[in-house]
Design a protein around this motif. Structure first.
Motif, PDB file in Angstrom:
ATOM      1  N   TRP A 105     136.456  44.843   9.147  1.00  0.00           N
ATOM      2  CA  TRP A 105     136.326  43.892   8.278  1.00  0.00           C
ATOM      3  C   TRP A 105     137.524  43.179   8.058  1.00  0.00           C
ATOM      4  N   GLY A 106     137.331  42.009   7.734  1.00  0.00           N
ATOM      5  CA  GLY A 106     138.491  41.324   7.157  1.00  0.00           C
ATOM      6  C   GLY A 106     138.537  41.285   5.571  1.00  0.00           C
ATOM      7  N   GLN A 107     139.686  40.893   5.112  1.00  0.00           N
ATOM      8  CA  GLN A 107     139.643  40.827   3.809  1.00  0.00           C
ATOM      9  C   GLN A 107     138.971  40.131   2.784  1.00  0.00           C
ATOM     10  N   GLY A 108     137.963  39.118   3.352  1.00  0.00           N
ATOM     11  CA  GLY A 108     137.167  38.170   2.481  1.00  0.00           C
ATOM     12  C   GLY A 108     137.850  36.848   2.308  1.00  0.00           C
ATOM     13  N   THR A 109     136.852  36.115   2.078  1.00  0.00           N
ATOM     14  CA  THR A 109     137.274  34.533   1.594  1.00  0.00           C
ATOM     15  C   THR A 109     136.238  34.284   0.582  1.00  0.00           C
ATOM     16  N   GLN A 110     136.462  33.600  -0.589  1.00  0.00           N
ATOM     17  CA  GLN A 110     135.699  33.178  -1.669  1.00  0.00           C
ATOM     18  C   GLN A 110     135.202  31.706  -1.094  1.00  0.00           C
ATOM     19  N   VAL A 111     133.906  31.676  -1.393  1.00  0.00           N
ATOM     20  CA  VAL A 111     133.057  30.463  -1.114  1.00  0.00           C
ATOM     21  C   VAL A 111     132.425  30.320  -2.582  1.00  0.00           C
ATOM     22  N   THR A 112     132.567  29.182  -3.323  1.00  0.00           N
ATOM     23  CA  THR A 112     132.048  28.779  -4.565  1.00  0.00           C
ATOM     24  C   THR A 112     131.526  27.340  -4.331  1.00  0.00           C
ATOM     25  N   VAL A 113     130.019  27.269  -4.553  1.00  0.00           N
ATOM     26  CA  VAL A 113     129.217  26.192  -4.404  1.00  0.00           C
ATOM     27  C   VAL A 113     128.884  25.645  -5.888  1.00  0.00           C
ATOM     28  N   SER A 114     129.152  24.749  -6.246  1.00  0.00           N
ATOM     29  CA  SER A 114     129.131  24.155  -7.650  1.00  0.00           C
ATOM     30  C   SER A 114     128.034  23.064  -7.669  1.00  0.00           C
ATOM     31  N   SER A 115     127.049  23.093  -8.627  1.00  0.00           N
ATOM     32  CA  SER A 115     125.924  22.479  -8.803  1.00  0.00           C
ATOM     33  C   SER A 115     126.305  20.940  -9.205  1.00  0.00           C
TER      34      SER A 115
END
Length: 115
Positions: A105-115
């Protein structure tokens, strides 16, 4: 051992697009599977897109028709092209690779989708 480094996360408005990239430390053709998983707040990690043996690609039901997994063998890279993003796509996205019986696994990357 396989090292994976993700990039490309960020904040995007609903309906927008975002591309994630994952650079692997070994040739892609040597892996049994590679792809992307997502962990939303308060939920378990779930498969988003997964390519098995470089042949068939599977997508989670919630992303079918909106996300595309793309690989570049020469660059040892895997991309997740995301379009028509929804707020429920928010989460930490992890690049994944499987070699024989080992998962990486990678370290992860945050994705935030705003309304």
């Amino acid at each position: 051992q396989v090292q994976l480094v993700e990039s490309g996360g960020g904040i995007v408005q609903a309906g927008g697009s975002l591309n994630l990239s994952c650079i692997l430390s070994r040739p892609i053709f040597s892996l049994n599977a590679m792809g992307w998983y997502r962990q939303a707040p308060g939920e378990q990690r779930a498969m988003v897109a997964l390519m098995i043996s470089g042949d068939k690609t599977y997508y989670g039901d919630s992303v079918k028709g909106r996300f595309t997994l793309y690989r570049d063998v020469m660059k040892k890279a895997v991309w997740l092209l995301m379009s028509s993003l929804k707020t429920e796509d928010t989460g930490i996205y992890y690049c994944h690779a499987r070699n024989l019986a080992e998962d990486y696994w990678g370290q992860g990357t945050q994705v935030t989708v705003s309304s």
